[in-house]
Write a protein that holds these residues in place. Structure first.
Motif, PDB file in Angstrom:
ATOM      1  N   CYS A  46       0.898  -1.453   0.183  1.00 49.04           N
ATOM      2  CA  CYS A  46       0.024  -0.155  -0.048  1.00 49.04           C
ATOM      3  C   CYS A  46       1.239   1.362  -0.014  1.00 49.04           C
ATOM      4  CB  CYS A  46      -0.970  -0.207   1.465  1.00 49.04           C
ATOM      5  SG  CYS A  46      -2.163  -1.118   1.370  1.00 49.04           S
ATOM      6  N   ARG A  47       2.053   1.345   1.256  1.00 48.59           N
ATOM      7  CA  ARG A  47       2.641   2.263   0.668  1.00 48.59           C
ATOM      8  C   ARG A  47       3.151   2.073  -0.293  1.00 48.59           C
ATOM      9  NH1 ARG A  47       4.985   2.522   6.900  1.00 48.59           N
ATOM     10  NH2 ARG A  47       3.303   3.043   8.021  1.00 48.59           N
ATOM     11  N   GLY A  48       3.849   1.091  -1.125  1.00 46.97           N
ATOM     12  CA  GLY A  48       4.819   1.564  -2.236  1.00 46.97           C
ATOM     13  C   GLY A  48       3.878   1.718  -3.019  1.00 46.97           C
ATOM     14  N   ILE A  49       3.066   1.929  -3.501  1.00 43.12           N
ATOM     15  CA  ILE A  49       2.056   2.472  -4.646  1.00 43.12           C
ATOM     16  C   ILE A  49       1.130   4.253  -4.742  1.00 43.12           C
ATOM     17  CG2 ILE A  49       1.169   0.551  -5.718  1.00 43.12           C
ATOM     18  CD1 ILE A  49      -0.961  -0.115  -4.851  1.00 43.12           C
ATOM     19  N   LEU A  50       0.987   4.409  -3.500  1.00 40.00           N
ATOM     20  CA  LEU A  50       0.963   5.388  -2.707  1.00 40.00           C
ATOM     21  C   LEU A  50       1.906   6.582  -2.422  1.00 40.00           C
ATOM     22  CD1 LEU A  50      -1.773   4.689  -0.198  1.00 40.00           C
ATOM     23  CD2 LEU A  50      -2.626   5.440  -2.546  1.00 40.00           C
ATOM     24  N   GLU A  51       1.018   8.287  -3.393  1.00 42.77           N
ATOM     25  CA  GLU A  51       1.956   8.866  -3.967  1.00 42.77           C
ATOM     26  C   GLU A  51       1.031  10.118  -3.530  1.00 42.77           C
ATOM     27  OE1 GLU A  51       2.353   9.136  -8.523  1.00 42.77           O
ATOM     28  OE2 GLU A  51       3.964   8.476  -7.143  1.00 42.77           O
ATOM     29  N   PHE A  52       1.580  11.452  -2.613  1.00 44.36           N
ATOM     30  CA  PHE A  52       0.530  12.600  -2.973  1.00 44.36           C
ATOM     31  C   PHE A  52       0.286  12.849  -4.126  1.00 44.36           C
ATOM     32  CE2 PHE A  52       3.412  13.491   1.031  1.00 44.36           C
ATOM     33  CZ  PHE A  52       3.070  12.421   2.073  1.00 44.36           C
ATOM     34  N   LEU A 143       7.005  11.328  -3.468  1.00 39.53           N
ATOM     35  CA  LEU A 143       7.054   9.729  -3.018  1.00 39.53           C
ATOM     36  C   LEU A 143       6.620   9.994  -0.986  1.00 39.53           C
ATOM     37  CD1 LEU A 143       8.010   7.468  -2.931  1.00 39.53           C
ATOM     38  CD2 LEU A 143      10.140   8.091  -2.012  1.00 39.53           C
ATOM     39  N   PRO A 144       6.367   9.985  -0.478  1.00 37.40           N
ATOM     40  CA  PRO A 144       5.465  10.546   1.187  1.00 37.40           C
ATOM     41  C   PRO A 144       7.064   9.543   1.735  1.00 37.40           C
ATOM     42  CG  PRO A 144       4.003   8.798   0.349  1.00 37.40           C
ATOM     43  CD  PRO A 144       4.687   9.041  -1.049  1.00 37.40           C
ATOM     44  N   VAL A 145       8.007   9.797   2.640  1.00 38.49           N
ATOM     45  CA  VAL A 145       9.048   9.904   3.332  1.00 38.49           C
ATOM     46  C   VAL A 145       8.253   9.369   5.165  1.00 38.49           C
ATOM     47  CG1 VAL A 145      11.349  10.137   4.352  1.00 38.49           C
ATOM     48  CG2 VAL A 145      10.440  11.092   1.605  1.00 38.49           C
ATOM     49  N   HIS A 146       8.408   9.028   5.610  1.00 37.45           N
ATOM     50  CA  HIS A 146       8.260   8.557   6.559  1.00 37.45           C
ATOM     51  C   HIS A 146       9.108   8.581   7.453  1.00 37.45           C
ATOM     52  CE1 HIS A 146       4.594   5.956   5.276  1.00 37.45           C
ATOM     53  NE2 HIS A 146       5.450   5.527   4.681  1.00 37.45           N
ATOM     54  N   GLN A 147       9.085   9.711   8.870  1.00 41.22           N
ATOM     55  CA  GLN A 147       9.727  10.121   9.614  1.00 41.22           C
ATOM     56  C   GLN A 147       9.072   9.417  11.182  1.00 41.22           C
ATOM     57  OE1 GLN A 147      11.150  14.036   8.810  1.00 41.22           O
ATOM     58  NE2 GLN A 147      13.259  13.077   7.736  1.00 41.22           N
ATOM     59  N   VAL A 148       9.218   9.267  11.620  1.00 40.74           N
ATOM     60  CA  VAL A 148       8.786   8.188  12.954  1.00 40.74           C
ATOM     61  C   VAL A 148       9.194   9.515  13.989  1.00 40.74           C
ATOM     62  CG1 VAL A 148       8.348   7.354  14.857  1.00 40.74           C
ATOM     63  CG2 VAL A 148       8.563   6.202  12.796  1.00 40.74           C
ATOM     64  N   TYR A 149       7.871  10.630  14.044  1.00 42.34           N
ATOM     65  CA  TYR A 149       8.536  11.135  15.852  1.00 42.34           C
ATOM     66  C   TYR A 149       6.918  10.792  16.822  1.00 42.34           C
ATOM     67  CZ  TYR A 149      11.882  13.784  13.068  1.00 42.34           C
ATOM     68  OH  TYR A 149      12.699  14.106  12.812  1.00 42.34           O
ATOM     69  N   SER A 150       7.595  10.805  18.290  1.00 40.85           N
ATOM     70  CA  SER A 150       6.633  10.874  19.120  1.00 40.85           C
ATOM     71  C   SER A 150       6.754  12.284  20.231  1.00 40.85           C
ATOM     72  CB  SER A 150       6.519   9.372  19.753  1.00 40.85           C
ATOM     73  OG  SER A 150       7.019   9.569  20.333  1.00 40.85           O
ATOM     74  N   PHE A 151       5.342  12.498  20.769  1.00 44.70           N
ATOM     75  CA  PHE A 151       5.258  13.462  21.704  1.00 44.70           C
ATOM     76  C   PHE A 151       6.392  12.979  22.862  1.00 44.70           C
ATOM     77  CE2 PHE A 151       3.248  15.069  25.377  1.00 44.70           C
ATOM     78  CZ  PHE A 151       3.162  16.762  24.680  1.00 44.70           C
TER      79      PHE A 151
END
Length: 185
Positions: A46-52, A143-151
């Motif tokens: 899913c993530r690989g075929i989606l783009e903005f 391309l969406p680039v995921h970056q993980v940040y939390s509170f």
């Protein structure tokens, strides 16, 4: 969720100029897409075929961040390296990256060795297109680039910032306590 249902939804949406996902919020305030099959929180495929729908130029550091993203998608020890080592790793894999883009099914299929192979292939394609443009900083990426940040990460960073007085002064970041509580300025 089956690959078939993801494929069916993808085929239905492929000619759309753009589409939106309605979301539900849980009791913690986390947002989850309502569509169960094809969404940005779904599987690697899913993530690989989606783009903005609307892209953005990479800018001066965008190609570097795409390379870091590719290393993260490859996973294992590569995803744990320092940023500059991840960039060097991707640079050292250049022939495999190009082969993955030009011959994804009948080439060496390096992209299939990644923990997230479909996102890896999409990122390989974007990196190759950016480099081939001759001006990666003006290349428009979707391309969406995921970056993980939390509170908790934010609170840790904030705690670190407010304990360094020279830094606080340099950015004009002051903590003032009033009778009504603590206010940031």
């Amino acid at each position: 969720m089956t690959k078939r249902s993801v494929g069916q939804v993808a085929r239905q949406l492929r000619n759309e100029e753009s589409f939106f996902y309605p979301h539900n919020l849980d009791f913690r305030g986390r947002a989850y897409p309502m569509h169960p099959h094809l969404n940005h929180l779904g599987s690697d495929m899913c993530r690989g075929i989606l783009e903005f729908a609307e892209g953005r130029p990479l800018g001066p550091n965008g190609l570097t961040w795409l390379k870091i993203h590719l290393a993260n998608l490859f996973g294992g020890k590569v995803g744990k390296m320092a940023f500059q080592d991840r960039v060097a790793y991707v640079d050292n894999q250049w022939e495999k990256i190009v082969d993955s883009v030009e011959r994804p099914l009948d080439g060496h299929r390096w992209w299939l060795e990644a923990e997230d192979p479909f996102q890896c292939l999409a990122t390989c394609m974007d990196i190759c297109d950016a480099v081939a443009s001759g001006h990666p900083e003006t290349y428009v990426s979707y391309l969406p680039v995921h970056q993980v940040y939390s509170f908790h990460t934010f609170l840790g960073l904030l705690r670190c910032l407010v304990t360094r007085k020279e830094f606080i002064k340099s950015i004009n970041f002051l903590l003032r306590s009033y009778q009504t509580g603590t206010h940031w300025q």
